[in-house]
Design a protein around this motif. Structure first.
Motif, PDB file in Angstrom:
ATOM      1  N   PHE A  92       4.816 -56.806  -2.070  1.00  0.00           N
ATOM      2  CA  PHE A  92       5.224 -56.707  -3.617  1.00  0.00           C
ATOM      3  C   PHE A  92       6.746 -56.698  -3.440  1.00  0.00           C
ATOM      4  O   PHE A  92       7.778 -57.448  -4.492  1.00  0.00           O
ATOM      5  N   GLU A  93       7.301 -55.778  -2.703  1.00  0.00           N
ATOM      6  CA  GLU A  93       8.926 -55.618  -2.726  1.00  0.00           C
ATOM      7  C   GLU A  93       9.758 -56.803  -2.231  1.00  0.00           C
ATOM      8  O   GLU A  93      10.824 -56.914  -2.809  1.00  0.00           O
ATOM      9  N   GLY A  94       8.991 -57.601  -1.594  1.00  0.00           N
ATOM     10  CA  GLY A  94       9.705 -59.174  -1.058  1.00  0.00           C
ATOM     11  C   GLY A  94       9.821 -59.790  -2.428  1.00  0.00           C
ATOM     12  O   GLY A  94      10.722 -60.648  -2.298  1.00  0.00           O
ATOM     13  N   CYS A  95       9.017 -59.454  -3.448  1.00  0.00           N
ATOM     14  CA  CYS A  95       9.249 -60.647  -4.551  1.00  0.00           C
ATOM     15  C   CYS A  95      10.580 -60.433  -5.148  1.00  0.00           C
ATOM     16  O   CYS A  95      11.144 -61.604  -5.690  1.00  0.00           O
ATOM     17  N   SER A  96      11.219 -59.505  -5.082  1.00  0.00           N
ATOM     18  CA  SER A  96      12.480 -59.166  -5.908  1.00  0.00           C
ATOM     19  C   SER A  96      13.583 -60.157  -5.250  1.00  0.00           C
ATOM     20  O   SER A  96      14.375 -60.428  -5.851  1.00  0.00           O
ATOM     21  N   GLN A  97      13.537 -60.265  -3.982  1.00  0.00           N
ATOM     22  CA  GLN A  97      14.432 -61.349  -3.262  1.00  0.00           C
ATOM     23  C   GLN A  97      14.271 -62.694  -3.945  1.00  0.00           C
ATOM     24  O   GLN A  97      15.106 -63.367  -4.288  1.00  0.00           O
ATOM     25  N   TYR A  98      13.006 -63.227  -4.124  1.00  0.00           N
ATOM     26  CA  TYR A  98      13.005 -64.620  -4.663  1.00  0.00           C
ATOM     27  C   TYR A  98      13.496 -64.385  -6.279  1.00  0.00           C
ATOM     28  O   TYR A  98      13.894 -65.473  -6.695  1.00  0.00           O
TER      29      TYR A  98
END
Length: 252
Positions: A92-98
């Motif tokens: 979930f936290e990786g979504c911020s990068q996208y």
């Protein structure tokens, strides 16, 4: 979950030879970190959204833990689906990068791209690590739509998400569509004179009324007539005021 997130059933797949058909096309890229339930693939599906046929092209990317080679989908897609697994907080936290990458791309190109944030694996809710409110908060931060789905159990829900992406693309295209100006002109003008009876010693006047007006092109000021307006005999010694009126409209 299926090998491709939200992949249409085989009956809806369209051969590549139909890629250049007259059906409108929408390109959607699916983004997300490893473990979100995705795999690299590109496919085409003919859908019907709001009684209108559409050729949906989907690029299902397969980045590892960080976005890579972003230009391959940023310059291709008209809408983006950013996917995470609700049972994996790191995912979930990786979504911020996208979402940040898409936001920067929209700013650089000065164009708004529809973005949908999806929490996948709703069927694993008993192992949930990301609450629904957290997903909604992240979506609100970047101004995108938010959904939670189970791609392996609820095909209709996933299809609904893709259809919403298509609708968002259509709305965006309508917002940027050039507007056609409305012009007004006389195509068939019929004037009726209605004399007014003089009262209190004032001179009588005549008003011209336009009975038929059609919408077309409006004449320019340069084409208008100058008409002299006189209010009384006493004023005739002075220079009478003038009014610039459209051709075909007179005041006596």
């Amino acid at each position: 979950m299926s090998s491709v997130f939200g992949k249409p059933r085989s009956g809806n797949l369209v051969p590549e030879r139909l890629a250049h058909s007259s059906i409108p096309e929408v390109n959607v890229a699916i983004l997300g970190c490893r473990g979100a339930g995705k795999s690299e693939d590109t496919y085409t599906s003919e859908e019907t959204v709001d009684q209108q046929p559409i050729l949906l092209r989907v690029m299902d990317t397969a980045d590892q833990d960080v976005p890579r080679n972003c230009k391959r989908y940023l310059n291709w897609a008209q809408a983006f689906l950013v996917v995470y697994s609700i049972d994996d907080r790191r995912n979930f936290e990786g979504c911020s990068q996208y979402l940040e990458i898409i936001a920067h791309h929209a700013k650089d190109t000065q164009h708004d791209y529809p973005v949908l944030l999806l929490g996948n694996k709703l069927d694993m809710a008993q192992y949930r690590q990301v609450t629904k409110s957290e997903g909604m908060t992240l979506a609100g931060k970047f101004g995108c739509l938010f959904y939670e789905v189970s791609a392996c159990l609820d095909f209709e829900a996933v299809q609904h998400v893709f259809h919403e992406a298509i609708r968002e693309v259509r709305r965006e295209q309508e917002r940027h569509a050039p507007t056609r100006p409305l012009f007004i002109s006389e195509e068939r003008s019929i004037f009726h004179q209605a004399p007014l009876t003089a009262k209190h010693g004032l001179p009588s006047c005549t008003f011209n009324t336009l009975s038929t007006v059609n919408y077309k092109e409006m004449p320019t000021v340069a084409q208008a007539k100058l008409v002299t307006v006189k209010s009384s005999r006493a004023q005739s010694k002075r220079k009478a005021p003038t009014l610039t009126l459209l051709k075909g409209f007179k005041i006596f």
